[in-house]
Design an enzyme around this catalytic site. Structure first.
Site, PDB file in Angstrom:
ATOM      1  N   LYS A 143     -13.266   0.739  16.862  1.00 39.84           N
ATOM      2  CA  LYS A 143     -12.011  -0.001  16.652  1.00 39.84           C
ATOM      3  C   LYS A 143     -11.273  -0.224  17.976  1.00 39.84           C
ATOM      4  O   LYS A 143     -10.647  -1.255  18.190  1.00 39.84           O
ATOM      5  CB  LYS A 143     -11.130   0.775  15.668  1.00 39.84           C
TER       6      LYS A 143
ATOM      7  N   PRO B 145      -2.478 -11.816  10.143  1.00 34.90           N
ATOM      8  CA  PRO B 145      -2.801 -11.636  11.572  1.00 34.90           C
ATOM      9  C   PRO B 145      -2.949 -10.154  11.875  1.00 34.90           C
ATOM     10  O   PRO B 145      -2.291  -9.324  11.247  1.00 34.90           O
ATOM     11  CB  PRO B 145      -1.569 -12.207  12.290  1.00 34.90           C
ATOM     12  N   ASP B 146      -3.831  -9.809  12.802  1.00 29.80           N
ATOM     13  CA  ASP B 146      -3.951  -8.415  13.236  1.00 29.80           C
ATOM     14  C   ASP B 146      -2.921  -8.215  14.348  1.00 29.80           C
ATOM     15  O   ASP B 146      -3.077  -8.731  15.457  1.00 29.80           O
ATOM     16  CB  ASP B 146      -5.374  -8.128  13.728  1.00 29.80           C
TER      17      ASP B 146
ATOM     18  N   LYS C 205     -10.391  -3.984  18.885  1.00 24.49           N
ATOM     19  CA  LYS C 205      -9.000  -4.437  18.896  1.00 24.49           C
ATOM     20  C   LYS C 205      -8.412  -4.537  20.301  1.00 24.49           C
ATOM     21  O   LYS C 205      -7.297  -5.005  20.475  1.00 24.49           O
ATOM     22  CB  LYS C 205      -8.150  -3.494  18.039  1.00 24.49           C
TER      23      LYS C 205
ATOM     24  N   ASN D  82       0.851  -1.196   0.000  1.00 21.29           N
ATOM     25  CA  ASN D  82       0.000   0.000   0.000  1.00 21.29           C
ATOM     26  C   ASN D  82       0.881   1.239   0.000  1.00 21.29           C
ATOM     27  O   ASN D  82       2.098   1.146   0.034  1.00 21.29           O
ATOM     28  CB  ASN D  82      -0.951  -0.021   1.206  1.00 21.29           C
TER      29      ASN D  82
ATOM     30  N   LYS E 122       9.232 -17.007 -10.435  1.00 16.89           N
ATOM     31  CA  LYS E 122       8.439 -15.941 -11.045  1.00 16.89           C
ATOM     32  C   LYS E 122       7.261 -16.532 -11.827  1.00 16.89           C
ATOM     33  O   LYS E 122       7.451 -17.449 -12.625  1.00 16.89           O
ATOM     34  CB  LYS E 122       9.345 -15.128 -11.975  1.00 16.89           C
TER      35      LYS E 122
ATOM     36  N   PHE F 238      -3.908   2.948  15.472  1.00 19.55           N
ATOM     37  CA  PHE F 238      -4.286   3.994  14.526  1.00 19.55           C
ATOM     38  C   PHE F 238      -5.518   3.528  13.766  1.00 19.55           C
ATOM     39  O   PHE F 238      -5.744   2.328  13.628  1.00 19.55           O
ATOM     40  CB  PHE F 238      -3.145   4.269  13.529  1.00 19.55           C
TER      41      PHE F 238
ATOM     42  N   ASP G  51      -3.755  -6.170   4.750  1.00 24.98           N
ATOM     43  CA  ASP G  51      -4.761  -7.021   5.395  1.00 24.98           C
ATOM     44  C   ASP G  51      -4.697  -8.467   4.908  1.00 24.98           C
ATOM     45  O   ASP G  51      -5.081  -9.376   5.614  1.00 24.98           O
ATOM     46  CB  ASP G  51      -6.161  -6.440   5.157  1.00 24.98           C
TER      47      ASP G  51
ATOM     48  N   ALA H 238       1.694   1.247  11.728  1.00 19.75           N
ATOM     49  CA  ALA H 238       1.929   0.628  10.412  1.00 19.75           C
ATOM     50  C   ALA H 238       0.624   0.432   9.657  1.00 19.75           C
ATOM     51  O   ALA H 238      -0.436   0.232  10.254  1.00 19.75           O
ATOM     52  CB  ALA H 238       2.625  -0.716  10.597  1.00 19.75           C
TER      53      ALA H 238
HETATM   54  N1  CTP Z   1      -3.289  -3.287  12.229  1.00 20.16           N
HETATM   55  C1  CTP Z   1      -2.418  -4.311  12.588  1.00 20.16           C
HETATM   56  N2  CTP Z   1      -2.416  -5.459  11.886  1.00 20.16           N
HETATM   57  C2  CTP Z   1      -3.246  -5.657  10.843  1.00 20.16           C
HETATM   58  C3  CTP Z   1      -4.145  -4.623  10.462  1.00 20.16           C
HETATM   59  C4  CTP Z   1      -4.144  -3.452  11.177  1.00 20.16           C
HETATM   60  O1  CTP Z   1      -1.651  -4.138  13.531  1.00 20.16           O
HETATM   61  N3  CTP Z   1      -3.214  -6.805  10.181  1.00 20.16           N
HETATM   62  C5  CTP Z   1      -3.317  -2.071  13.035  1.00 20.16           C
HETATM   63  C6  CTP Z   1      -2.813  -0.835  12.346  1.00 20.16           C
HETATM   64  O2  CTP Z   1      -1.432  -0.653  12.570  1.00 20.16           O
HETATM   65  C7  CTP Z   1      -3.631   0.246  13.023  1.00 20.16           C
HETATM   66  C8  CTP Z   1      -4.929  -0.423  13.368  1.00 20.16           C
HETATM   67  O3  CTP Z   1      -4.643  -1.815  13.326  1.00 20.16           O
HETATM   68  O4  CTP Z   1      -3.041   0.636  14.256  1.00 20.16           O
HETATM   69  C9  CTP Z   1      -6.093  -0.126  12.506  1.00 20.16           C
HETATM   70  O5  CTP Z   1      -5.821  -0.308  11.173  1.00 20.16           O
HETATM   71  P1  CTP Z   1      -6.951  -0.132  10.055  1.00 20.16           P
HETATM   72  O6  CTP Z   1      -6.388  -0.496   8.756  1.00 20.16           O
HETATM   73  O7  CTP Z   1      -7.616   1.201  10.213  1.00 20.16           O
HETATM   74  O8  CTP Z   1      -7.997  -1.179  10.575  1.00 20.16           O
HETATM   75  P2  CTP Z   1      -8.494  -2.519   9.997  1.00 20.16           P
HETATM   76  O9  CTP Z   1      -8.310  -3.549  11.044  1.00 20.16           O
HETATM   77  O10 CTP Z   1      -7.883  -2.826   8.675  1.00 20.16           O
HETATM   78  O11 CTP Z   1     -10.030  -2.194   9.912  1.00 20.16           O
HETATM   79  P3  CTP Z   1     -10.947  -1.721   8.698  1.00 20.16           P
HETATM   80  O12 CTP Z   1     -10.160  -1.953   7.433  1.00 20.16           O
HETATM   81  O13 CTP Z   1     -12.119  -2.600   8.859  1.00 20.16           O
HETATM   82  O14 CTP Z   1     -11.267  -0.289   8.963  1.00 20.16           O
END
Ligand code: CTP
Length: 407
Positions: free
Chosen positions: A342, A308-309, A346, A214, A292, A328, A282, A278
């Site tokens: 959120k 993983p989140d 989270k 991204n 390749k 964030f 996703d 960061a």
């Molecule tokens: N984050 C993370 N690991 C992931 C996805 C997100 O640690 N796999 C963290 C980001 O660093 C940020 C927070 O989660 O601090 C929120 O990220 P965001 O992209 O806004 O949230 P999503 O979980 O992707 O939610 P959505 O796309 O449904 O808004």
């Protein structure tokens, strides 16, 4: 807030907006500040030392090599005896000198010797402001900790229209007040604390030459790591691929994928505070090709699986959970409400909710955020990413400093 008792050193460089600086002196003094002024040689061609000195109530300083000035008020003392240095107008030339660390006249020498906050109010022609060299210099100076106010867009004295007009006097005064307020929280330190920060994008490889990623630049996370380290925290920055220099005093762990980032975060624990800035990808491809992928044959379909989140995983740990977990959230609309959702989802303590509906935030210099905590939401004005980082570091240091820690 007033500027009562604050000592402001005003540097007036050579731009037509120097005429507004005369009013700026009056407004700063009205708010209780003592103002001392330096004119660059070009600045003195636009407004006279006499006028500046009369408004400031003290003679204006103009030349490094005036021996009388050097013995009465050395250039080091000029910078030491101020709480804030304001440069208005900050010309392209002076910004270039500062970015290069040059010190060939009184103004640039004082600026190089400064250990107080510096606020620059650029004022110049639009082409000069947009020139790649000025962009580079401003970026460098922002990274060095210089605060900026303006420039605004509009009619320029040269007859052109565009961005370059020095910020209005009232906006410069407000920015000076903000900066001094932040510096007041500046006494608070994070010595003995360990801070963990994630920043930048992650890269999820498809094969040895391609990846999903991204637009995250990493600027906000890098600035936060730098601000926490500047307050004395031992800081570990776990960063995806970015083009940014390492912030001073920060231990950087370079990672590529979300899985690497999670592993690096877990390896860095325990931490007192963890800030997850960061933009983690996703998804990753379910099966990464070892060689390749060739164009021959059918167009491939990518099967994705969720990453993983990292934030949620660390925030929900039963052991070694950082005392303060900050996430964030990039939201397009209703940022505070979405941020609160959120926060709960989270399991973190605070969310810095980014309002991205107004346009690009990725790679931009400025940011508008809301700090969502269980106690309520604070909406901050539009600030540079550096200022957001500074304020967040003050907020974190305040949290660890007092009984109000239990928010
Ligand atoms: N984050 C993370 N690991 C992931 C996805 C997100 O640690 N796999 C963290 C980001 O660093 C940020 C927070 O989660 O601090 C929120 O990220 P965001 O992209 O806004 O949230 P999503 O979980 O992707 O939610 P959505 O796309 O449904 O808004």
């Amino acid at each position: 807030m007033s500027l009562n008792g604050k000592r402001i050193l005003l540097v007036i460089a050579g731009g037509i907006a120097a005429y507004k600086s005369l009013d700026l002196i009056r407004r700063l003094r009205e708010r209780g500040a003592a103002v001392r002024a330096i004119l660059t040689r070009a600045g003195a061609a636009f407004v006279t030392p006499l006028a500046v000195g009369a408004l400031a109530g003290e003679k204006a300083y103009t030349d490094l090599f005036s021996l009388t000035d050097e013995s009465a008020m050395g250039h080091i003392r000029l910078s030491r005896e101020s709480d804030l240095i304001v440069i208005a107008p900050a010309t392209a030339d002076l910004l270039a000198k500062m970015a290069a660390g040059l010190a060939d006249d009184l103004a640039s020498t004082v600026l190089l010797a400064a250990n107080t906050p510096i606020l620059a109010a650029p004022g110049m022609n639009v082409e000069m402001w947009e020139h790649a060299a000025t962009r580079r210099n401003v970026e460098r100076l922002a990274a060095d900790g210089i605060a900026f106010v303006g420039p605004a867009a509009g009619d320029l004295a040269c007859g052109e229209v565009g961005q370059g007009r020095m910020a209005e006097v009232a906006d410069i005064v407000a920015a000076a007040e903000r900066l001094l307020a932040d510096a007041a929280g500046g006494g608070l330190r994070l010595d003995g604390r360990h801070a963990l920060v994630t920043a930048g994008p992650t890269r999820e490889p498809l094969d040895p030459v391609r990846f999903l990623s991204n637009y995250s630049s990493g600027k906000q996370g890098f600035a936060i790591a730098g601000a926490l380290a500047a307050r004395g925290a031992r800081t570990t920055l776990i960063a995806g691929p970015t083009a940014l220099p390492n912030p001073p005093g920060v231990t950087i762990v370079a990672v590529e994928t979300a899985a690497d980032m999670l592993a690096a975060c877990e390896a860095a624990l325990p931490a007192d505070v963890a800030v997850f800035a960061a933009a983690v990808a996703d998804w990753r491809v379910a099966r990464r090709n070892e060689v390749k992928i060739k164009k021959a044959g059918e167009t491939p379909t990518l099967a994705l699986i969720e990453n993983p989140d990292i934030l949620a995983t660390i925030a929900r740990r039963s052991d070694c959970r950082p005392t303060l977990v900050v996430g964030f959230a990039a939201e397009t609309g209703a940022a505070p409400e979405q941020g609160r959702d959120k926060l709960v989802r989270k399991g973190c303590d605070w969310i810095v909710a980014n309002d991205v509906s107004g346009g690009a935030v990725f790679g931009a210099e400025r940011n508008r955020v809301h700090i969502v905590t269980p106690a309520g939401t604070e909406s901050w004005p539009e600030l540079t990413k550096r200022e957001v980082a500074e304020r967040l570091a003050v907020r974190i240091a305040t949290h660890f400093a007092g009984p109000h820690a239990a928010e």
